[in-house]
Write a protein that holds these residues in place. Structure first.
Motif, mmCIF file in Angstrom:
data_model
loop_
_atom_site.group_PDB
_atom_site.id
_atom_site.type_symbol
_atom_site.label_atom_id
_atom_site.label_comp_id
_atom_site.label_asym_id
_atom_site.label_seq_id
_atom_site.Cartn_x
_atom_site.Cartn_y
_atom_site.Cartn_z
ATOM 1 N N SER A 47 34.408 6.213 -4.793
ATOM 2 C CA SER A 47 34.328 7.492 -4.086
ATOM 3 C C SER A 47 35.310 8.472 -4.700
ATOM 4 O O SER A 47 36.460 8.136 -4.975
ATOM 5 N N PHE A 48 34.859 9.705 -4.909
ATOM 6 C CA PHE A 48 35.737 10.768 -5.366
ATOM 7 C C PHE A 48 36.802 11.095 -4.328
ATOM 8 O O PHE A 48 37.826 11.686 -4.652
ATOM 9 N N ALA A 49 36.551 10.732 -3.073
ATOM 10 C CA ALA A 49 37.424 11.147 -1.980
ATOM 11 C C ALA A 49 38.844 10.633 -2.130
ATOM 12 O O ALA A 49 39.784 11.236 -1.601
ATOM 13 N N ILE A 152 27.134 3.750 -8.378
ATOM 14 C CA ILE A 152 26.952 4.220 -7.005
ATOM 15 C C ILE A 152 28.210 4.978 -6.609
ATOM 16 O O ILE A 152 29.322 4.433 -6.680
ATOM 17 N N PHE A 153 28.063 6.241 -6.214
ATOM 18 C CA PHE A 153 29.258 7.017 -5.898
ATOM 19 C C PHE A 153 28.983 8.055 -4.815
ATOM 20 O O PHE A 153 27.830 8.364 -4.500
ATOM 21 N N SER A 154 30.064 8.571 -4.255
ATOM 22 C CA SER A 154 29.982 9.576 -3.192
ATOM 23 C C SER A 154 31.298 10.340 -3.168
ATOM 24 O O SER A 154 32.191 10.103 -3.986
ATOM 25 N N ASN A 155 31.401 11.236 -2.222
ATOM 26 C CA ASN A 155 32.663 11.928 -1.972
ATOM 27 C C ASN A 155 33.040 11.741 -0.504
ATOM 28 O O ASN A 155 33.688 12.597 0.097
ATOM 29 N N MET A 156 32.585 10.612 0.052
ATOM 30 C CA MET A 156 32.814 10.338 1.474
ATOM 31 C C MET A 156 34.231 9.827 1.707
ATOM 32 O O MET A 156 34.741 9.021 0.942
ATOM 33 N N LEU A 157 34.810 10.303 2.782
ATOM 34 C CA LEU A 157 36.119 9.835 3.203
ATOM 35 C C LEU A 157 36.042 9.644 4.711
ATOM 36 O O LEU A 157 36.028 10.614 5.463
#
Length: 270
Positions: A47-49, A152-157
């Motif tokens: 995650s980018f978060a 698999i990626f997101s920016n979820m925090l």
């Protein structure tokens, strides 16, 4: 018997010859730390978060050859598996190159896949890129279980389980958590009862509280952190890392005219 032996010898030589003259292959080398395939994976998940000052990142795919190294550059190709890819080229990642180089005398290379976190939808969902190796004149691809990679990626925090253990943090918001990570460098807090880590946790809380109370002094007193406050219209400021101006946090004057506050993802004051 002599004729049979001669035939067997000729077959053996032909087999050995074919092994060394057949086209070498390429595969994704997802070796685990034990050097076995018992817990082999074929994907990268992140995650980018946890790095809120960055809107780009690079996933490295390990591609290894099966066969001999050669004293010349050789080329292999990657292709998207469209039916299993939910990320959008250009929005979530940079389009793949037409081909990639296996440098001379090399047996392995890490292929960079450039990822983007600009899409605000990534705050609430994951996206996936599925990539497969395809044959070229230099390399074959024979083992289907080793020719596919997933990112698999997101920016979820999401709210961590430890947040409410530390009442000093107050009400949770994603933006507050991002600011906490940015200013303290801490992504996980241990429980207050963990006396071994308690001093470090208390220092992180103190640092974050000081930041929220007076961001201007914090920026001035911590030049090594590379923060800046950029004035905007109406007496507000943008807070961000100098090397990552794309990710900014709005700091507005309080309605009372005394002090400033940041805004969470819903526009509420922090």
């Amino acid at each position: 018997m002599i004729c049979a032996a001669a035939v067997m010898s000729a077959c053996k030589k032909d087999t050995i010859k074919s092994l060394y003259t057949s086209t070498p292959g390429v595969y994704f080398d997802w070796s685990d730390s034990t050097g076995t395939d018992a817990s082999r994976v074929d994907s990268l998940v992140f995650s980018f978060a946890l790095t809120p000052d960055r809107l780009t990142d690079t996933a490295l795919l390990p591609v290894r050859i099966s066969g001999d190294r050669m004293s010349k550059d050789r080329y292999f190709k990657l292709a998207l598996v469209d039916t299993a890819t939910t990320a959008i080229s250009g929005l979530h990642f940079k389009a793949l190159e037409t081909q990639y180089t296996m440098p001379a005398d090399s047996g392995m290379v890490h292929v960079p896949v450039y990822l983007y976190a600009n899409d605000t939808a990534l705050h609430s969902k994951q996206v996936r890129i599925r990539i497969q190796l395809v044959p070229t004149s230099d390399f074959t691809v024979t083992d289907s279980s080793y020719n596919v990679a997933k990112i698999i990626f997101s920016n979820m925090l999401t709210k961590p389980t430890w947040w409410d253990m530390w009442g000093q943090l107050g009400e949770y918001s994603r933006v507050k958590y991002e600011l906490f990570i940015l200013t303290t460098g801490v992504t996980v807090m241990t429980p207050p009862a963990d006396f071994n880590n308690q001093p470090a946790m208390m220092y992180a809380l103190s640092t974050f509280t000081s930041f929220l109370q007076d961001p201007f002094s914090f920026v001035r007193d911590h030049p090594a952190l590379d923060f800046t406050l950029e004035v905007t219209d109406g007496g507000a400021y943008n807070f961000y890392k100098t090397y990552s101006p794309e990710k900014k946090y709005l700091l507005s004057p309080d309605a009372s005219g005394i002090g400033y506050h940041f805004h969470d993802e819903n526009g509420n004051p922090i």
